[in-house]
Scaffold this motif. Structure first.
Motif, PDB file in Angstrom:
ATOM      1  N   THR A  94      -6.442  -1.702  12.154  1.00 30.08           N
ATOM      2  CA  THR A  94      -7.496  -2.076  11.342  1.00 30.08           C
ATOM      3  C   THR A  94      -7.058  -2.703   9.984  1.00 30.08           C
ATOM      4  O   THR A  94      -7.475  -3.702   9.689  1.00 30.08           O
ATOM      5  CB  THR A  94      -8.531  -0.910  11.113  1.00 30.08           C
ATOM      6  OG1 THR A  94      -8.896  -0.377  12.464  1.00 30.08           O
ATOM      7  CG2 THR A  94      -9.646  -1.457  10.387  1.00 30.08           C
ATOM      8  N   VAL A  95      -6.126  -1.943   9.503  1.00 30.27           N
ATOM      9  CA  VAL A  95      -5.784  -2.739   8.085  1.00 30.27           C
ATOM     10  C   VAL A  95      -4.973  -3.883   8.441  1.00 30.27           C
ATOM     11  O   VAL A  95      -5.219  -4.840   7.459  1.00 30.27           O
ATOM     12  CB  VAL A  95      -4.401  -1.479   7.709  1.00 30.27           C
ATOM     13  CG1 VAL A  95      -3.725  -2.068   6.353  1.00 30.27           C
ATOM     14  CG2 VAL A  95      -5.261  -0.298   7.323  1.00 30.27           C
ATOM     15  N   VAL A  96      -3.930  -4.022   9.245  1.00 31.29           N
ATOM     16  CA  VAL A  96      -3.441  -5.282   9.466  1.00 31.29           C
ATOM     17  C   VAL A  96      -4.275  -6.624  10.065  1.00 31.29           C
ATOM     18  O   VAL A  96      -4.151  -7.667   9.331  1.00 31.29           O
ATOM     19  CB  VAL A  96      -2.306  -5.075  10.284  1.00 31.29           C
ATOM     20  CG1 VAL A  96      -2.382  -5.114  11.863  1.00 31.29           C
ATOM     21  CG2 VAL A  96      -1.248  -6.420  10.244  1.00 31.29           C
ATOM     22  N   HIS A 132       0.267   5.021   0.642  1.00 35.78           N
ATOM     23  CA  HIS A 132       0.043   5.364   2.198  1.00 35.78           C
ATOM     24  C   HIS A 132       1.508   5.320   2.860  1.00 35.78           C
ATOM     25  O   HIS A 132       1.676   5.467   3.973  1.00 35.78           O
ATOM     26  CB  HIS A 132      -0.924   4.652   2.909  1.00 35.78           C
ATOM     27  CG  HIS A 132      -2.274   4.826   2.797  1.00 35.78           C
ATOM     28  ND1 HIS A 132      -3.025   6.188   2.599  1.00 35.78           N
ATOM     29  CD2 HIS A 132      -3.145   4.121   1.748  1.00 35.78           C
ATOM     30  CE1 HIS A 132      -4.112   6.319   2.199  1.00 35.78           C
ATOM     31  NE2 HIS A 132      -4.337   4.920   1.469  1.00 35.78           N
ATOM     32  N   VAL A 149       2.320  -4.022   3.696  1.00 37.83           N
ATOM     33  CA  VAL A 149       1.136  -4.905   4.305  1.00 37.83           C
ATOM     34  C   VAL A 149       1.424  -6.367   3.879  1.00 37.83           C
ATOM     35  O   VAL A 149       1.548  -6.539   2.723  1.00 37.83           O
ATOM     36  CB  VAL A 149      -0.244  -4.646   4.370  1.00 37.83           C
ATOM     37  CG1 VAL A 149      -1.021  -5.765   5.100  1.00 37.83           C
ATOM     38  CG2 VAL A 149      -0.714  -3.369   4.585  1.00 37.83           C
ATOM     39  N   ALA A 158      -7.569  -6.573   9.270  1.00 36.19           N
ATOM     40  CA  ALA A 158      -8.332  -6.976   8.051  1.00 36.19           C
ATOM     41  C   ALA A 158      -7.299  -7.827   7.063  1.00 36.19           C
ATOM     42  O   ALA A 158      -8.198  -8.817   6.477  1.00 36.19           O
ATOM     43  CB  ALA A 158      -8.696  -5.610   7.524  1.00 36.19           C
ATOM     44  N   ALA A 159      -6.187  -7.390   6.834  1.00 36.81           N
ATOM     45  CA  ALA A 159      -5.409  -8.254   6.034  1.00 36.81           C
ATOM     46  C   ALA A 159      -5.138  -9.692   6.541  1.00 36.81           C
ATOM     47  O   ALA A 159      -5.434 -10.803   5.663  1.00 36.81           O
ATOM     48  CB  ALA A 159      -4.002  -7.519   5.978  1.00 36.81           C
ATOM     49  N   VAL A 164     -13.556  -4.018  11.736  1.00 37.75           N
ATOM     50  CA  VAL A 164     -13.565  -5.099  10.751  1.00 37.75           C
ATOM     51  C   VAL A 164     -14.778  -6.033  10.721  1.00 37.75           C
ATOM     52  O   VAL A 164     -14.475  -7.192  10.114  1.00 37.75           O
ATOM     53  CB  VAL A 164     -12.121  -5.754  11.048  1.00 37.75           C
ATOM     54  CG1 VAL A 164     -11.063  -4.759  10.596  1.00 37.75           C
ATOM     55  CG2 VAL A 164     -12.074  -6.514  12.372  1.00 37.75           C
ATOM     56  N   HIS A 213       0.803  -1.177  -0.145  1.00 39.78           N
ATOM     57  CA  HIS A 213      -0.026   0.048  -0.108  1.00 39.78           C
ATOM     58  C   HIS A 213       0.799   1.337  -0.061  1.00 39.78           C
ATOM     59  O   HIS A 213       1.069   1.935   0.920  1.00 39.78           O
ATOM     60  CB  HIS A 213      -0.869  -0.099   1.094  1.00 39.78           C
ATOM     61  CG  HIS A 213      -1.769  -1.188   1.255  1.00 39.78           C
ATOM     62  ND1 HIS A 213      -2.871  -1.140   0.242  1.00 39.78           N
ATOM     63  CD2 HIS A 213      -1.945  -2.421   1.879  1.00 39.78           C
ATOM     64  CE1 HIS A 213      -3.747  -2.284   0.380  1.00 39.78           C
ATOM     65  NE2 HIS A 213      -2.862  -3.110   1.434  1.00 39.78           N
ATOM     66  N   GLY A 245      -5.062   4.270  11.528  1.00 37.88           N
ATOM     67  CA  GLY A 245      -5.976   2.990  11.108  1.00 37.88           C
ATOM     68  C   GLY A 245      -5.040   1.828  10.802  1.00 37.88           C
ATOM     69  O   GLY A 245      -5.727   0.790  10.235  1.00 37.88           O
ATOM     70  N   LEU A 246      -4.025   1.765  11.242  1.00 39.52           N
ATOM     71  CA  LEU A 246      -3.028   0.715  10.970  1.00 39.52           C
ATOM     72  C   LEU A 246      -3.186  -0.618  11.513  1.00 39.52           C
ATOM     73  O   LEU A 246      -3.213  -1.554  11.059  1.00 39.52           O
ATOM     74  CB  LEU A 246      -1.514   1.043  11.113  1.00 39.52           C
ATOM     75  CG  LEU A 246      -1.031   2.142  10.387  1.00 39.52           C
ATOM     76  CD1 LEU A 246       0.434   2.843  10.870  1.00 39.52           C
ATOM     77  CD2 LEU A 246      -0.968   2.037   8.837  1.00 39.52           C
ATOM     78  N   ILE A 260       2.896  -4.652   9.060  1.00 35.28           N
ATOM     79  CA  ILE A 260       2.906  -3.546   8.319  1.00 35.28           C
ATOM     80  C   ILE A 260       4.263  -2.862   8.646  1.00 35.28           C
ATOM     81  O   ILE A 260       4.725  -2.616   9.705  1.00 35.28           O
ATOM     82  CB  ILE A 260       1.747  -2.459   8.715  1.00 35.28           C
ATOM     83  CG1 ILE A 260       0.496  -3.051   8.472  1.00 35.28           C
ATOM     84  CG2 ILE A 260       1.984  -1.147   7.906  1.00 35.28           C
ATOM     85  CD1 ILE A 260      -0.847  -2.225   8.735  1.00 35.28           C
TER      86      ILE A 260
END
Length: 156
Positions: free
Chosen positions: A98-100, A7, A11, A102-103, A134, A4, A95-96, A61
């Motif tokens: 949430t991103v990790v 940003h 990830v 969700a991944a 998530v 990503h 939001g990291l 991340i």
């Protein structure tokens, strides 16, 4: 999963070679975990971090090569349980987490897992917000009962 880069972060699913970095990140974030009788956890050592890879999958991340967020999961049958998710204090509120997380959910769903579980102390609003973001629903809570302090007791 892929990068990503728009940003400035990558990830990725981590490997056991990343265990020292996972342990180092956890040593920085350990004091942020609520420590109650219901949610207590031991500090993560390098050996413990390596064990996460033997028991499950770990996602991270990186920003400029530095591991700044991590989540660890393990699966039994269709259930994938998240053990923890953490973000370096210098990289929070982006939001990291949430991103990790969700991944990890997407990768485990792609592997055929259909049921996901996670914990989180009610005192950790960030964790609750991430889990709701998530798609988790709170279906149970843990409560810790402690005796009142002597100065909180009513006069006899």
């Amino acid at each position: 999963m892929g990068a990503h880069r728009e940003h400035g972060v990558d990830v990725e699913e981590l490997t056991v070679a990343d265990a020292p970095q996972v342990a180092a990140l956890e040593s920085v974030t350990f004091s942020d975990y609520p420590q109650t009788q219901a949610t207590y956890r031991e500090p993560l050592t390098e050996a413990g971090a390596a064990g996460l890879f033997a028991d499950g999958r770990v996602f991270g991340i990186r920003r400029n090569g530095q591991l700044i967020a991590v989540t660890a999961t393990s699966a039994q049958g269709d259930l994938t349980e998240t053990h923890f998710t953490s973000v370096h204090p210098d990289h929070r509120r982006q939001g990291l987490a949430t991103v990790v997380k969700a991944a990890s959910i997407l990768a485990n769903a792609d592997a055929g897992h259909t049921w996901f579980g996670t914990g989180g102390a009610g005192t950790n609003a960030g964790s609750i917000g991430m889990n709701e973001a998530v798609g988790y629903e709170i279906t149970e809570t843990w409560h810790t009962l402690v005796p009142p302090r002597s100065d909180d007791r009513l006069p006899s």
